[in-house]
Design a protein around this motif. Sequence first.
Motif, mmCIF file in Angstrom:
data_model
loop_
_atom_site.group_PDB
_atom_site.id
_atom_site.type_symbol
_atom_site.label_atom_id
_atom_site.label_comp_id
_atom_site.label_asym_id
_atom_site.label_seq_id
_atom_site.Cartn_x
_atom_site.Cartn_y
_atom_site.Cartn_z
ATOM 1 N N GLY A 169 0.764 -1.235 0.077
ATOM 2 C CA GLY A 169 0.120 0.020 -0.086
ATOM 3 C C GLY A 169 0.662 1.314 0.095
ATOM 4 N N VAL A 170 1.955 1.508 0.954
ATOM 5 C CA VAL A 170 2.665 2.790 0.871
ATOM 6 C C VAL A 170 3.404 2.725 -0.485
ATOM 7 C CG1 VAL A 170 2.521 2.907 3.359
ATOM 8 C CG2 VAL A 170 4.338 1.455 2.309
ATOM 9 N N LYS A 171 4.087 1.477 -0.796
ATOM 10 C CA LYS A 171 4.849 1.529 -2.061
ATOM 11 C C LYS A 171 3.735 2.126 -3.037
ATOM 12 C CE LYS A 171 5.870 -2.456 -4.104
ATOM 13 N NZ LYS A 171 6.283 -3.654 -4.254
ATOM 14 N N ALA A 172 2.707 1.584 -3.507
ATOM 15 C CA ALA A 172 1.853 1.926 -4.295
ATOM 16 C C ALA A 172 1.538 3.533 -4.304
ATOM 17 C CB ALA A 172 0.447 1.340 -4.430
ATOM 18 N N ALA A 173 1.264 4.124 -3.069
ATOM 19 C CA ALA A 173 1.298 5.586 -3.079
ATOM 20 C C ALA A 173 2.423 6.328 -3.552
ATOM 21 C CB ALA A 173 0.921 5.809 -1.457
ATOM 22 N N LEU A 174 3.403 5.934 -3.362
ATOM 23 C CA LEU A 174 4.781 6.334 -3.847
ATOM 24 C C LEU A 174 4.885 6.463 -5.277
ATOM 25 C CD1 LEU A 174 7.689 7.896 -3.527
ATOM 26 C CD2 LEU A 174 8.410 5.482 -2.618
ATOM 27 N N CYS A 175 4.661 5.213 -5.734
ATOM 28 C CA CYS A 175 4.822 5.015 -7.213
ATOM 29 C C CYS A 175 3.862 5.600 -8.035
ATOM 30 C CB CYS A 175 5.048 3.424 -7.368
ATOM 31 S SG CYS A 175 6.482 2.662 -6.607
ATOM 32 N N ALA A 176 2.840 6.046 -7.447
ATOM 33 C CA ALA A 176 1.696 6.800 -8.269
ATOM 34 C C ALA A 176 2.035 8.005 -8.651
ATOM 35 C CB ALA A 176 0.411 6.588 -7.607
ATOM 36 N N PRO A 188 12.959 14.657 -7.181
ATOM 37 C CA PRO A 188 12.564 13.611 -6.258
ATOM 38 C C PRO A 188 10.696 13.749 -6.477
ATOM 39 C CG PRO A 188 13.920 14.975 -5.063
ATOM 40 C CD PRO A 188 13.767 15.544 -6.391
ATOM 41 N N PRO A 189 10.280 12.564 -6.316
ATOM 42 C CA PRO A 189 8.686 12.351 -6.426
ATOM 43 C C PRO A 189 7.913 12.745 -5.204
ATOM 44 C CG PRO A 189 9.586 10.195 -6.052
ATOM 45 C CD PRO A 189 10.822 10.955 -6.186
ATOM 46 N N VAL A 190 8.028 14.050 -4.868
ATOM 47 C CA VAL A 190 7.708 14.834 -3.931
ATOM 48 C C VAL A 190 6.216 14.312 -3.381
ATOM 49 C CG1 VAL A 190 7.115 17.054 -2.833
ATOM 50 C CG2 VAL A 190 8.978 16.587 -4.010
ATOM 51 N N ALA A 191 5.306 14.458 -4.257
ATOM 52 C CA ALA A 191 3.886 13.878 -4.112
ATOM 53 C C ALA A 191 3.879 12.387 -3.609
ATOM 54 C CB ALA A 191 2.836 14.227 -5.222
ATOM 55 N N GLY A 192 4.604 11.686 -4.238
ATOM 56 C CA GLY A 192 4.389 10.314 -3.924
ATOM 57 C C GLY A 192 5.185 10.071 -2.573
ATOM 58 N N LEU A 193 6.332 10.840 -2.073
ATOM 59 C CA LEU A 193 6.815 10.870 -0.867
ATOM 60 C C LEU A 193 5.774 11.265 0.111
ATOM 61 C CD1 LEU A 193 10.418 12.121 -1.783
ATOM 62 C CD2 LEU A 193 9.849 9.741 -0.769
ATOM 63 N N LYS A 194 5.039 12.334 -0.168
ATOM 64 C CA LYS A 194 3.977 13.011 0.803
ATOM 65 C C LYS A 194 2.743 11.787 0.917
ATOM 66 C CE LYS A 194 4.462 17.942 -0.071
ATOM 67 N NZ LYS A 194 3.811 19.222 -0.373
ATOM 68 N N ALA A 195 2.408 11.221 -0.167
ATOM 69 C CA ALA A 195 1.549 10.175 0.244
ATOM 70 C C ALA A 195 1.803 9.095 0.934
ATOM 71 C CB ALA A 195 1.053 9.731 -1.180
ATOM 72 N N PHE A 196 3.228 8.477 0.764
ATOM 73 C CA PHE A 196 3.767 7.577 1.511
ATOM 74 C C PHE A 196 3.775 7.969 2.796
ATOM 75 C CE2 PHE A 196 7.259 5.155 3.240
ATOM 76 C CZ PHE A 196 7.348 4.182 2.583
ATOM 77 N N GLY A 197 4.023 9.083 3.432
ATOM 78 C CA GLY A 197 4.049 9.554 4.689
ATOM 79 C C GLY A 197 2.801 9.429 5.271
ATOM 80 N N ARG A 198 1.887 10.098 4.405
ATOM 81 C CA ARG A 198 0.483 10.001 5.067
ATOM 82 C C ARG A 198 -0.273 8.682 5.423
ATOM 83 N NH1 ARG A 198 -3.257 14.511 4.693
ATOM 84 N NH2 ARG A 198 -2.022 16.288 4.686
ATOM 85 N N VAL A 199 0.026 7.619 4.319
ATOM 86 C CA VAL A 199 -0.410 6.346 4.461
ATOM 87 C C VAL A 199 0.409 5.693 5.646
ATOM 88 C CG1 VAL A 199 -0.861 4.065 3.396
ATOM 89 C CG2 VAL A 199 -1.048 6.018 2.105
ATOM 90 N N TYR A 200 1.516 5.881 5.751
ATOM 91 C CA TYR A 200 2.399 5.146 6.745
ATOM 92 C C TYR A 200 1.867 5.510 8.208
ATOM 93 C CZ TYR A 200 6.688 2.566 8.021
ATOM 94 O OH TYR A 200 7.448 1.453 8.282
ATOM 95 N N ALA A 201 1.393 6.706 8.530
ATOM 96 C CA ALA A 201 0.941 7.359 9.590
ATOM 97 C C ALA A 201 -0.125 6.735 10.068
ATOM 98 C CB ALA A 201 0.698 8.748 9.417
ATOM 99 N N GLY A 202 -0.898 6.049 9.437
ATOM 100 C CA GLY A 202 -2.142 5.599 9.943
ATOM 101 C C GLY A 202 -1.674 4.175 10.371
ATOM 102 N N LEU A 244 12.308 2.152 -1.065
ATOM 103 C CA LEU A 244 11.757 0.811 -1.640
ATOM 104 C C LEU A 244 12.822 -0.281 -1.551
ATOM 105 C CD1 LEU A 244 9.810 2.337 -4.808
ATOM 106 C CD2 LEU A 244 9.046 2.052 -2.506
ATOM 107 N N ALA A 245 14.059 0.188 -1.699
ATOM 108 C CA ALA A 245 14.749 -0.983 -1.317
ATOM 109 C C ALA A 245 14.928 -1.611 -0.367
ATOM 110 C CB ALA A 245 16.534 -0.634 -1.454
ATOM 111 N N LYS A 246 14.681 -0.714 0.974
ATOM 112 C CA LYS A 246 14.745 -1.420 2.266
ATOM 113 C C LYS A 246 13.230 -2.221 2.462
ATOM 114 C CE LYS A 246 15.056 2.543 4.362
ATOM 115 N NZ LYS A 246 15.461 3.724 5.268
ATOM 116 N N LEU A 247 12.123 -1.446 1.805
ATOM 117 C CA LEU A 247 10.893 -2.094 1.870
ATOM 118 C C LEU A 247 10.946 -3.607 1.116
ATOM 119 C CD1 LEU A 247 7.556 -0.137 1.035
ATOM 120 C CD2 LEU A 247 7.987 -2.332 -0.156
#
Length: 338
Positions: A169-176, A188-202, A244-247
Amino acid sequence: MTQEFQIFELGNFPLLSGEVLKDAKLAYQTYGTLSPARDNVIVLPTFYTGTNSRNEGFFGAGRAIDPARHFIVSPNLFGNGRSSSPSNSPAPQDGPHFPLVQMWDNITAQHRLIHDHLGIEKIALVAGWSMAGCQSYQWAAQYPDMVEAILPFCASAKTSPHNFVFLEGVKAALCADQNWNGGDYDSPPVAGLKAFGRVYAGWAFSQTFYREGLYKQLGFKTIEDLLVDWEVDHVEGWDANNLLAKLATWQAGDISAGPLYNGDFQAALGAIKARAILMACTQDLYFPPADNAIEAQYMPNADFRPYDSPWGHCAANPGNDPGFTAALDNNIRELLQG
């Protein structure tokens, strides 16, 4: 001024996948002094968004792990930006071309550092939060005669299917992000990184944490304030390919992967000789205590000790839950006393 970390050169490093990580580098730091008997060694691997510097919140003067008494070795995960990572590897292994590095590979590299380079034969304790705890299981299964005790907290010996899906889920948010470009991004894919952070916080905190407004204890007036902070942290603090490498390492987590156990998970757990305390948070949404309870059934010397905290996975983050910190230190002291 002491440098934040040191580099151990691994050369061309064979991976479990059959690939070779070229000119591999393992970043690490040590704290304290190795005793004459070389029996005071504690290994603290790093967690998903951690470095050896972040691990400094788990020890200190008067703590269960104390540099005045212990020789602490903190090796950094491949992919975290200090050890070999997509962001610091030259072509052809840069960015999205960085190979899959598994837990087996990380611990093989750490063993070369600790055993071959530092000349250490016995480790008194391997401990850690989240992916660092996963590495403590890996250490005990991969080198059972070297590790005397482990304390994984908010972690597991094998990434569960549900945990795998959370990470998808967090990977998909970033790669979108339209700028992602398969990892070959120009900026840097700033929008994707922001989405990653928001999903992760949940997932990082529990339902109770949000319901009871515990985010206010972190200085946030609203949930939105917390979410914006998580956005900023991921945009400013992390390279997308490194995340994503660590993921990928996390998703592949399984102490039975590799030639020792050939996928026999119960056999891998049963081969762990180390005394173990498995410390779960009952409200952790992706490392639930049920996984640790199952593991403990097959480990010869394991004690399963869940701790209830509304802080969820982040109960272990230094400073969040003083009760968890106190329980963690007590468990560490018990293991170190034998």
